[in-house]
Design an enzyme around this catalytic site. Structure first.
Site, PDB file in Angstrom:
ATOM      1  N   TYR A   1       0.806  -1.228   0.000  1.00  0.00           N
ATOM      2  CA  TYR A   1       0.000   0.000   0.000  1.00  0.00           C
ATOM      3  C   TYR A   1       0.840   1.280   0.000  1.00  0.00           C
ATOM      4  O   TYR A   1       0.359   2.327  -0.392  1.00  0.00           O
ATOM      5  CB  TYR A   1      -0.960  -0.004   1.197  1.00  0.00           C
ATOM      6  CG  TYR A   1      -2.157  -0.877   0.946  1.00  0.00           C
ATOM      7  CD1 TYR A   1      -3.326  -0.342   0.426  1.00  0.00           C
ATOM      8  CD2 TYR A   1      -2.115  -2.251   1.190  1.00  0.00           C
ATOM      9  CE1 TYR A   1      -4.427  -1.139   0.164  1.00  0.00           C
ATOM     10  CE2 TYR A   1      -3.217  -3.062   0.929  1.00  0.00           C
ATOM     11  CZ  TYR A   1      -4.364  -2.502   0.417  1.00  0.00           C
ATOM     12  OH  TYR A   1      -5.451  -3.283   0.145  1.00  0.00           O
TER      13      TYR A   1
ATOM     14  N   ASP B   1       9.839  -7.203  -4.172  1.00  0.00           N
ATOM     15  CA  ASP B   1       8.877  -7.803  -3.243  1.00  0.00           C
ATOM     16  C   ASP B   1       9.125  -9.295  -3.179  1.00  0.00           C
ATOM     17  O   ASP B   1       9.556  -9.907  -4.171  1.00  0.00           O
ATOM     18  CB  ASP B   1       7.439  -7.525  -3.702  1.00  0.00           C
ATOM     19  CG  ASP B   1       6.448  -7.665  -2.554  1.00  0.00           C
ATOM     20  OD1 ASP B   1       5.967  -6.634  -2.064  1.00  0.00           O
ATOM     21  OD2 ASP B   1       6.178  -8.813  -2.126  1.00  0.00           O
TER      22      ASP B   1
ATOM     23  N   VAL C   1       0.475   8.758   4.663  1.00  0.00           N
ATOM     24  CA  VAL C   1      -0.638   8.965   3.736  1.00  0.00           C
ATOM     25  C   VAL C   1      -1.903   8.227   4.177  1.00  0.00           C
ATOM     26  O   VAL C   1      -1.832   7.186   4.820  1.00  0.00           O
ATOM     27  CB  VAL C   1      -0.256   8.507   2.313  1.00  0.00           C
ATOM     28  CG1 VAL C   1       0.708   9.491   1.697  1.00  0.00           C
ATOM     29  CG2 VAL C   1       0.333   7.100   2.328  1.00  0.00           C
TER      30      VAL C   1
ATOM     31  N   LYS D   1       5.660   9.549  14.068  1.00  0.00           N
ATOM     32  CA  LYS D   1       4.630   8.760  13.379  1.00  0.00           C
ATOM     33  C   LYS D   1       3.726   8.028  14.379  1.00  0.00           C
ATOM     34  O   LYS D   1       2.501   8.030  14.271  1.00  0.00           O
ATOM     35  CB  LYS D   1       5.305   7.763  12.434  1.00  0.00           C
ATOM     36  CG  LYS D   1       4.404   6.727  11.831  1.00  0.00           C
ATOM     37  CD  LYS D   1       3.334   7.361  10.958  1.00  0.00           C
ATOM     38  CE  LYS D   1       2.193   6.403  10.700  1.00  0.00           C
ATOM     39  NZ  LYS D   1       2.218   5.818   9.404  1.00  0.00           N
TER      40      LYS D   1
ATOM     41  N   ASN E   1      -0.615   8.685  15.130  1.00  0.00           N
ATOM     42  CA  ASN E   1      -1.685   7.680  15.148  1.00  0.00           C
ATOM     43  C   ASN E   1      -2.230   7.454  16.557  1.00  0.00           C
ATOM     44  O   ASN E   1      -3.413   7.178  16.733  1.00  0.00           O
ATOM     45  CB  ASN E   1      -1.207   6.375  14.499  1.00  0.00           C
ATOM     46  CG  ASN E   1      -1.229   6.483  12.975  1.00  0.00           C
ATOM     47  OD1 ASN E   1      -1.738   7.467  12.424  1.00  0.00           O
ATOM     48  ND2 ASN E   1      -0.683   5.503  12.291  1.00  0.00           N
TER      49      ASN E   1
ATOM     50  N   ARG F   1     -12.568  25.728  21.260  1.00  0.00           N
ATOM     51  CA  ARG F   1     -11.371  24.917  21.502  1.00  0.00           C
ATOM     52  C   ARG F   1     -11.694  23.432  21.730  1.00  0.00           C
ATOM     53  O   ARG F   1     -10.902  22.708  22.304  1.00  0.00           O
ATOM     54  CB  ARG F   1     -10.592  25.495  22.700  1.00  0.00           C
ATOM     55  CG  ARG F   1      -9.812  26.753  22.339  1.00  0.00           C
ATOM     56  CD  ARG F   1      -9.157  27.405  23.534  1.00  0.00           C
ATOM     57  NE  ARG F   1     -10.141  27.869  24.505  1.00  0.00           N
ATOM     58  CZ  ARG F   1     -10.883  28.979  24.381  1.00  0.00           C
ATOM     59  NH1 ARG F   1     -10.735  29.741  23.311  1.00  0.00           N
ATOM     60  NH2 ARG F   1     -11.753  29.330  25.307  1.00  0.00           N
TER      61      ARG F   1
ATOM     62  N   CYS G   1      -3.103   0.520  11.048  1.00  0.00           N
ATOM     63  CA  CYS G   1      -2.198   1.570  11.553  1.00  0.00           C
ATOM     64  C   CYS G   1      -2.607   2.031  12.938  1.00  0.00           C
ATOM     65  O   CYS G   1      -1.890   1.824  13.910  1.00  0.00           O
ATOM     66  CB  CYS G   1      -2.205   2.755  10.605  1.00  0.00           C
ATOM     67  SG  CYS G   1      -1.946   2.275   8.902  1.00  0.00           S
TER      68      CYS G   1
ATOM     69  N   ARG H   1      -9.271  -5.229   6.243  1.00  0.00           N
ATOM     70  CA  ARG H   1      -8.241  -5.615   7.211  1.00  0.00           C
ATOM     71  C   ARG H   1      -8.515  -5.013   8.584  1.00  0.00           C
ATOM     72  O   ARG H   1      -8.773  -3.821   8.701  1.00  0.00           O
ATOM     73  CB  ARG H   1      -6.860  -5.182   6.710  1.00  0.00           C
ATOM     74  CG  ARG H   1      -6.410  -6.033   5.528  1.00  0.00           C
ATOM     75  CD  ARG H   1      -5.090  -5.600   4.982  1.00  0.00           C
ATOM     76  NE  ARG H   1      -5.135  -4.251   4.469  1.00  0.00           N
ATOM     77  CZ  ARG H   1      -4.073  -3.569   4.102  1.00  0.00           C
ATOM     78  NH1 ARG H   1      -2.885  -4.097   4.223  1.00  0.00           N
ATOM     79  NH2 ARG H   1      -4.196  -2.354   3.640  1.00  0.00           N
TER      80      ARG H   1
HETATM   81  N1  SAJ Z   1     -12.453   6.364  13.159  1.00  0.00           N
HETATM   82  C1  SAJ Z   1     -13.501   6.559  14.058  1.00  0.00           C
HETATM   83  N2  SAJ Z   1     -13.876   7.849  14.362  1.00  0.00           N
HETATM   84  C2  SAJ Z   1     -13.257   8.929  13.792  1.00  0.00           C
HETATM   85  C3  SAJ Z   1     -12.197   8.711  12.882  1.00  0.00           C
HETATM   86  C4  SAJ Z   1     -11.810   7.421  12.588  1.00  0.00           C
HETATM   87  O1  SAJ Z   1     -14.085   5.607  14.596  1.00  0.00           O
HETATM   88  O2  SAJ Z   1     -13.673  10.048  14.103  1.00  0.00           O
HETATM   89  C5  SAJ Z   1     -12.033   4.982  12.847  1.00  0.00           C
HETATM   90  C6  SAJ Z   1     -12.261   4.611  11.372  1.00  0.00           C
HETATM   91  O3  SAJ Z   1     -13.594   4.212  11.150  1.00  0.00           O
HETATM   92  C7  SAJ Z   1     -11.280   3.501  11.186  1.00  0.00           C
HETATM   93  C8  SAJ Z   1     -10.105   3.906  12.090  1.00  0.00           C
HETATM   94  O4  SAJ Z   1     -10.630   4.882  12.996  1.00  0.00           O
HETATM   95  O5  SAJ Z   1     -11.804   2.258  11.650  1.00  0.00           O
HETATM   96  C9  SAJ Z   1      -8.905   4.494  11.381  1.00  0.00           C
HETATM   97  O6  SAJ Z   1      -9.313   5.330  10.308  1.00  0.00           O
HETATM   98  P1  SAJ Z   1      -8.595   6.713   9.951  1.00  0.00           P
HETATM   99  O7  SAJ Z   1      -9.290   7.286   8.766  1.00  0.00           O
HETATM  100  O8  SAJ Z   1      -8.552   7.574  11.150  1.00  0.00           O
HETATM  101  O9  SAJ Z   1      -7.082   6.341   9.644  1.00  0.00           O
HETATM  102  P2  SAJ Z   1      -6.312   5.255   8.712  1.00  0.00           P
HETATM  103  O10 SAJ Z   1      -6.000   4.064   9.557  1.00  0.00           O
HETATM  104  O11 SAJ Z   1      -6.992   5.017   7.416  1.00  0.00           O
HETATM  105  O12 SAJ Z   1      -4.962   6.081   8.376  1.00  0.00           O
HETATM  106  C10 SAJ Z   1      -4.161   6.590   9.454  1.00  0.00           C
HETATM  107  C11 SAJ Z   1      -3.848   8.061   9.181  1.00  0.00           C
HETATM  108  N3  SAJ Z   1      -3.304   8.666  10.382  1.00  0.00           N
HETATM  109  C12 SAJ Z   1      -3.811   9.805  10.921  1.00  0.00           C
HETATM  110  O13 SAJ Z   1      -4.781  10.377  10.458  1.00  0.00           O
HETATM  111  C13 SAJ Z   1      -3.110  10.363  12.131  1.00  0.00           C
HETATM  112  C14 SAJ Z   1      -2.887   8.189   8.016  1.00  0.00           C
HETATM  113  O14 SAJ Z   1      -2.484   9.551   7.833  1.00  0.00           O
HETATM  114  C15 SAJ Z   1      -1.635   7.316   8.276  1.00  0.00           C
HETATM  115  O15 SAJ Z   1      -0.711   7.396   7.198  1.00  0.00           O
HETATM  116  C16 SAJ Z   1      -2.122   5.885   8.384  1.00  0.00           C
HETATM  117  O16 SAJ Z   1      -2.977   5.812   9.541  1.00  0.00           O
HETATM  118  C17 SAJ Z   1      -0.896   4.987   8.543  1.00  0.00           C
HETATM  119  O17 SAJ Z   1      -0.485   4.385   7.541  1.00  0.00           O
HETATM  120  O18 SAJ Z   1      -0.316   4.940   9.631  1.00  0.00           O
END
Ligand code: SAJ
Length: 423
Positions: free
Chosen positions: A12, A32, A164, A215, A219, A255, A269, A342
């Protein structure tokens, strides 16, 4: 400076990165361990789902700028983007598994030459870049590395975590700022020069350990904030308050910016990275750990809500038994408008319902054609939105896909809406 680069791991992150470098005129060798992925890419096709990626890979392969192989070849820079999962030991605090980084390092070591740059892009626990440098040095005693020779080293090493968002990778690869953590200043300088090939965002320099932690922090920040929203949803359910209305009201404060509750946190992630912090500082990471636990427990809470809904339904319909009750689950992906299953809480909740529920289970997932996931010998079968609206008794909304948002709430009180879209 960089005539040829190599990306190790064509998943990815690695594949889009390889394709974007190639699009900017640099020859890229993608490596790969999976022969099937290598063959697919060499045909100009892709083995993952990411909007816009297919065209960029096709062009890069056709123009002769991207080629995939299972055996590393010499290059001026190597970007390692391999998975960093948990060790499957069942420990209370999952430990990061660095074996993919180790084998990638040992695989590229034989083709390294003086002046090369090696960048670790995989999300990694603090210290992983230094360990990578040690594995490389072990394999190549004839070359010098920054941990021993500092700025005089033959090989430059840096950590530059990918950040990303799946679904927006091609755009974010270019526009996001990058954190560049070199093992020395010259390592950082060279890594910045590499990313500047296509990155329009700022390349901000720090050291490798801080880049690793940055990083994980990003997250974990999101995980803790989602846990706050998920905990609120459980409290509000008990106190008979609409959590979505509550959050919308609170977010009017200049705020306050609360995230959205859901059925749990999925993907590979946010549900994983905070554990890397907890594993390296278990006594100090109390809040980060609690947040992980709150988010991990949310799917079970949802399953219980469904059990209660079935019980309520049966109480109101005493002529029926559980076998006569049809439950519909809306959405299986780990977040809206993607097909990625996943670590999806929606998928796990659906599987749990299939296990306890004696009646019919309908599954609606507009982003996939067929589910290969099995429960015992039975396959989860996909149904249309229309059929489920007509025939289900209990409606369980798990993912806020646009198809569901555009749909009016089913006309029954037996709705478990984990995303608050059916008001
Ligand atoms: N989720 C909620 N409520 C929210 C936001 C998200 O329940 O308000 C859940 C989503 O449904 C999902 C999970 O959190 O199950 C994660 O989704 P996401 O859209 O927050 O993030 P990812 O896992 O798709 O991508 C994240 C991103 N990190 C951040 O926004 C800090 C991305 O920028 C990272 O590159 C990616 O992890 C990674 O590869 O680490």
């Amino acid at each position: 400076m960089f005539k040829r680069i190599s990306t190790i791991g064509l998943g990815y992150i690695g594949l889009p990165t390889a394709a974007v470098f190639a699009k900017h005129g640099i020859e890229v060798i993608g490596v790969d361990v999976k022969q099937e992925a290598v063959d697919t890419i060499n045909r100009g096709e892709i083995h993952i789902v990411e909007p816009g990626l297919a065209g960029v890979v096709k062009n890069a392969v056709e123009n002769g700028l991207l080629r995939a192989t299972v055996t590393p070849e010499p290059a001026d820079a190597f970007l390692i983007a391999v998975p960093t999962p948990f060790k499957k030991t069942g420990a209370e605090v999952p430990e990061p598994d660095l074996t993919y980084i180790e084998s990638a390092s040992r695989a590229i070591a034989p083709v390294l030459k003086k002046g090369d740059l090696v960048v670790l892009e995989s999300t990694s626990p603090v210290g992983a870049t230094e360990r990578m440098a040690d594995w490389l040095a072990e394999e190549r005693p004839d070359l010098s590395f920054p941990q021993a020779k500092g700025e005089e080293s033959d090989i430059r090493i840096a950590h530059c975590p990918e950040r990303v968002l799946p679904g927006h990778v091609l755009e974010e690869l270019i526009s996001n700022d990058r954190v560049v953590g070199g093992m020395t200043s010259k390592c950082s300088e060279l890594a910045v020069a590499l990313y500047k090939t296509f990155v329009k965002g700022e390349c901000v320099v720090t050291n490798a350990r801080t880049a690793e932690m940055a990083k994980l922090t990003e997250n974990s920040f999101r995980d803790v904030n989602i846990a706050f929203a998920n905990e609120l949803s459980i409290i509000c359910d008990k106190l008979d308050i609409d959590v979505w209305e509550l959050i919308a009201l609170s977010n009017r404060h200049p705020r306050v910016n609360i995230l959205q509750p859901g059925p749990g946190v999925g993907g590979h992630c946010i549900a994983v990275d905070p554990w890397f912090i907890v594993a390296s500082a278990p006594d100090e990471s109390k809040l980060i750990r609690a947040a992980r636990e709150v988010n991990d427990q949310k799917p079970e809470w949802v399953v219980n809500k469904v059990k209660l809904a079935v019980a309520d339904y049966l109480q109101a319909n005493p002529d029926k038994t559980a076998k006569d009750v049809t439950v519909a689950c809306y959405g299986l992906a780990f977040k809206p408008d993607i097909d990625d299953l996943r670590e999806s809480p929606a998928l796990n909740i659906t599987k749990s319902i299939a296990e306890f529920h004696k009646g019919k289970l309908l599954v609606i997932e507009p982003n996939i054609d067929a589910i290969t996931s099995t429960i015992g010998s039975e396959k989860l079968k996909l149904t249309s939105l229309q059929e489920s609206f007509e025939s289900a008794d209990i409606h369980v909304l798990l993912v806020d896909h646009k198809e569901f948002k555009n749909q009016e709430r089913p006309k029954t009180k037996y709705v478990v809406d984990t995303r608050g879209i059916w008001g």
